[in-house]
Motif scaffolding. Structure first.
Motif, PDB file in Angstrom:
ATOM      1  N   ALA A 245     -95.018   9.028-114.798  1.00  0.00           N
ATOM      2  CA  ALA A 245     -95.373   9.617-116.087  1.00  0.00           C
ATOM      3  C   ALA A 245     -95.944  11.021-115.908  1.00  0.00           C
ATOM      4  O   ALA A 245     -95.640  11.930-116.692  1.00  0.00           O
ATOM      5  CB  ALA A 245     -96.383   8.726-116.810  1.00  0.00           C
ATOM      6  N   VAL A 246     -96.766  11.224-114.883  1.00  0.00           N
ATOM      7  CA  VAL A 246     -97.360  12.541-114.641  1.00  0.00           C
ATOM      8  C   VAL A 246     -96.269  13.573-114.335  1.00  0.00           C
ATOM      9  O   VAL A 246     -96.374  14.743-114.733  1.00  0.00           O
ATOM     10  CB  VAL A 246     -98.373  12.473-113.485  1.00  0.00           C
ATOM     11  N   LEU A 247     -95.206  13.153-113.660  1.00  0.00           N
ATOM     12  CA  LEU A 247     -94.132  14.073-113.290  1.00  0.00           C
ATOM     13  C   LEU A 247     -93.119  14.279-114.413  1.00  0.00           C
ATOM     14  O   LEU A 247     -92.092  14.914-114.206  1.00  0.00           O
ATOM     15  CB  LEU A 247     -93.430  13.556-112.026  1.00  0.00           C
ATOM     16  N   ASP A 248     -93.416  13.739-115.582  1.00  0.00           N
ATOM     17  CA  ASP A 248     -92.642  14.056-116.782  1.00  0.00           C
ATOM     18  C   ASP A 248     -93.354  15.211-117.481  1.00  0.00           C
ATOM     19  O   ASP A 248     -94.513  15.068-117.898  1.00  0.00           O
ATOM     20  CB  ASP A 248     -92.576  12.835-117.706  1.00  0.00           C
ATOM     21  N   PRO A 249     -92.727  16.380-117.625  1.00  0.00           N
ATOM     22  CA  PRO A 249     -93.431  17.546-118.198  1.00  0.00           C
ATOM     23  C   PRO A 249     -93.873  17.337-119.638  1.00  0.00           C
ATOM     24  O   PRO A 249     -94.705  18.101-120.140  1.00  0.00           O
ATOM     25  CB  PRO A 249     -92.386  18.666-118.092  1.00  0.00           C
ATOM     26  N   LEU A 365     -84.782  14.601-114.807  1.00  0.00           N
ATOM     27  CA  LEU A 365     -84.232  15.121-113.553  1.00  0.00           C
ATOM     28  C   LEU A 365     -83.552  16.469-113.772  1.00  0.00           C
ATOM     29  O   LEU A 365     -83.598  17.347-112.902  1.00  0.00           O
ATOM     30  CB  LEU A 365     -83.245  14.117-112.958  1.00  0.00           C
ATOM     31  N   ASP A 366     -82.901  16.637-114.930  1.00  0.00           N
ATOM     32  CA  ASP A 366     -82.307  17.938-115.242  1.00  0.00           C
ATOM     33  C   ASP A 366     -83.389  19.008-115.381  1.00  0.00           C
ATOM     34  O   ASP A 366     -83.196  20.164-114.977  1.00  0.00           O
ATOM     35  CB  ASP A 366     -81.495  17.853-116.543  1.00  0.00           C
ATOM     36  N   THR A 372     -86.424  24.196-110.163  1.00  0.00           N
ATOM     37  CA  THR A 372     -86.565  24.087-108.700  1.00  0.00           C
ATOM     38  C   THR A 372     -87.135  25.365-108.093  1.00  0.00           C
ATOM     39  O   THR A 372     -87.980  25.325-107.183  1.00  0.00           O
ATOM     40  CB  THR A 372     -85.200  23.763-108.068  1.00  0.00           C
ATOM     41  N   LEU A 373     -86.680  26.538-108.566  1.00  0.00           N
ATOM     42  CA  LEU A 373     -87.165  27.800-107.998  1.00  0.00           C
ATOM     43  C   LEU A 373     -88.642  28.020-108.300  1.00  0.00           C
ATOM     44  O   LEU A 373     -89.365  28.623-107.498  1.00  0.00           O
ATOM     45  CB  LEU A 373     -86.341  28.966-108.538  1.00  0.00           C
ATOM     46  N   ARG A 383     -88.219  14.578-107.637  1.00  0.00           N
ATOM     47  CA  ARG A 383     -86.906  13.948-107.504  1.00  0.00           C
ATOM     48  C   ARG A 383     -87.002  12.596-106.816  1.00  0.00           C
ATOM     49  O   ARG A 383     -86.384  11.613-107.248  1.00  0.00           O
ATOM     50  CB  ARG A 383     -85.983  14.875-106.699  1.00  0.00           C
ATOM     51  N   ASP A 384     -87.795  12.522-105.751  1.00  0.00           N
ATOM     52  CA  ASP A 384     -87.920  11.272-104.992  1.00  0.00           C
ATOM     53  C   ASP A 384     -88.689  10.208-105.770  1.00  0.00           C
ATOM     54  O   ASP A 384     -88.312   9.032-105.767  1.00  0.00           O
ATOM     55  CB  ASP A 384     -88.611  11.534-103.652  1.00  0.00           C
TER      56      ASP A 384
END
Length: 451
Positions: A245-249, A365-366, A372-373, A383-384
């Motif tokens: 959930a945290v890695l969902d912006p 993921l998109d 990424t940059l 991603r992992d």
């Protein structure tokens, strides 16, 4: 596997497969359902990886319990309170569907009452709670038909009472949020791990609401049984769900802080939040170390020198040498530790706000791929983490498709050909955004008419 399916036998079989595939040193998590033999298998595997020194992230997220199975166990526990109601409805539907003449007589009554016949009666599978929910929901449409049918068939003995129908209606309203969560958990497109915490929080919220003393007695008893089962598996902080959930912006730490403040007591919520932040920081540190070690490895420069076109040999060497010096300087600059890490910058930025109509189609993921940059290291970590399956239903659905793939016309195909057909079908469906039918959808299509 040949029996017996003990924990040791399962762990040995899994480890042999990992060695055969050459990935025994790359495993960070294993997702399994909640059978006791699977728990024993995971303990054995965890010990094996720990001895080899390949237990990633300290084993904190090594064992992932299948969310769909936990949800099924929890709801089945609650449905036990109205087992008599479910039994009457199930036997009624079974009795009608066993005979075309009975269904025809039932349909005639439906037409007389001018009820919709677009959705027919559905017979459930007792081990799948969502099919039981679908059966109750479809039977409620025809609740006025059953007593009239009883008057025409003296052998029909399972007529639900008015009180039974009232209970079924209340339970269907209660279970609607669980049904929505099941559709997300059991998606055959492998739902990413950021989708689970919002659903689990909604489930906890509805259980808290239904445990109120003003609710009906059987609803409160159902809620109590379901909460006990939920606390058994998800009573503590589920680290993987929280990190996803945290890695969902759209959520970051805000959803964790908001939901945990409602789920846990204040001191407990504060401790869980600290654990999540600490785990994210530790995990990010491992990715930084890996990134730094990879960036310092010497690379073959022969390709760079051969790609420079010039008629002057000295000029080629000068250009190659100058580029090599610049690359070395850039690498040294890149290894300087910034004041703020990717993780700090990401968490300090505001939430990503989707348009209301596009929020449902948001692909996390998109988003990380396009950023990424900006977040070079954190994007790899995201991603992992996001790709770790928190449900095993997608893989089980692939295995259960064997009867449809290997029908009587394809029974002599080689395994390699079958694998190619299944993979190609999945790729084409993904390319054209075609959703594969679930077993429930297929059941409903087969029961589209009660005739």
């Amino acid at each position: 596997m040949a029996p017996p399916h003990t924990g040791v036998a399962i762990s040995d079989c899994i480890f042999e497969c990992l060695i055969d595939w050459g990935i025994e040193n790359k495993i960070s998590t294993i997702t399994l359902d909640n059978a006791s033999s699977n728990d024993a298998a995971v303990r054995n595997l965890k010990d094996n990886f720990a001895v080899k020194g390949k237990l990633y992230f300290g084993g904190k997220i090594f064992h992932v319990r299948c969310c769909a199975h936990v949800l099924n166990l929890m709801v089945q526990e609650g449905l036990h309170e109205i087992r008599d109601v479910i039994a009457n409805v199930r036997e009624s539907v079974k009795y009608l569907k066993m005979s075309p003449s009975r269904l025809h007589r039932f349909t005639e009554i439906v037409k007389q009452l001018q009820l919709p016949i677009s959705k027919g009666l559905i017979l459930d599978v007792s081990t799948r709670w969502n099919s039981t929910y679908a059966m109750l929901e479809s039977a409620l449409i025809f609740k006025d038909v059953f007593p009239r049918y009883k008057e025409r068939d003296p052998y029909y003995q399972w007529l639900p009472s008015y009180e039974d129908w009232d209970k079924a209606l209340e339970v269907c309203k209660f279970l609607e949020v669980f049904n929505d969560a099941t559709h997300i958990f059991s998606g055959c497109d492998y739902p990413t791990s950021n989708l689970f915490l919002p659903e689990v929080w909604k489930i906890r919220q509805i259980l808290n609401e239904k445990s109120d003393i003003n609710n009906k007695d059987y609803i409160r008893k159902m809620t109590s049984r379901m909460r006990d089962k939920l606390d058994k598996y998800w009573g503590d902080c589920n680290l993987l769900m929280a990190m996803g959930a945290v890695l969902d912006p759209r959520y970051k730490m805000k959803l964790v802080e908001f939901s945990y403040s409602k789920i846990y007591p204040s001191f407990e919520a504060s401790n869980h939040i600290k654990t999540i932040l600490s785990s994210l920081s530790t995990l990010y540190g491992e990715y930084v170390s890996s990134y730094s070690s990879n960036s310092m490895k010497p690379k073959n420069q022969s390709g760079a020198s051969s790609s420079i076109a010039s008629t002057d040999g000295g000029s080629v060497k000068a250009k190659t040498k100058g580029r090599a010096e610049f690359d070395l300087w850039a690498k040294e600059l890149d290894t300087i530790v910034p004041i703020k890490s990717d993780l700090d910058i990401y968490l300090e930025e505001g939430l990503y706000i989707c348009k209301e109509e596009s929020d449902f189609d948001f692909n996390v993921l998109d988003w990380w791929k396009s950023n990424t940059l900006k977040f070079r290291i954190l994007s790899n970590m995201a991603r992992d983490i996001l790709s770790i399956p928190i449900t095993s239903l997608a893989s089980e659905f692939a295995f259960s498709a064997g009867g449809r793939v290997l029908d009587q016309y394809r029974s002599s195909l080689k395994p390699e050909t079958v694998q190619a057909l299944i993979c190609t079908g999945d790729w084409l469906r993904n390319e054209w955004k075609i959703t594969k039918l679930t077993e429930i959808d297929e059941d409903e299509m087969q029961n589209v008419s009660i005739e």
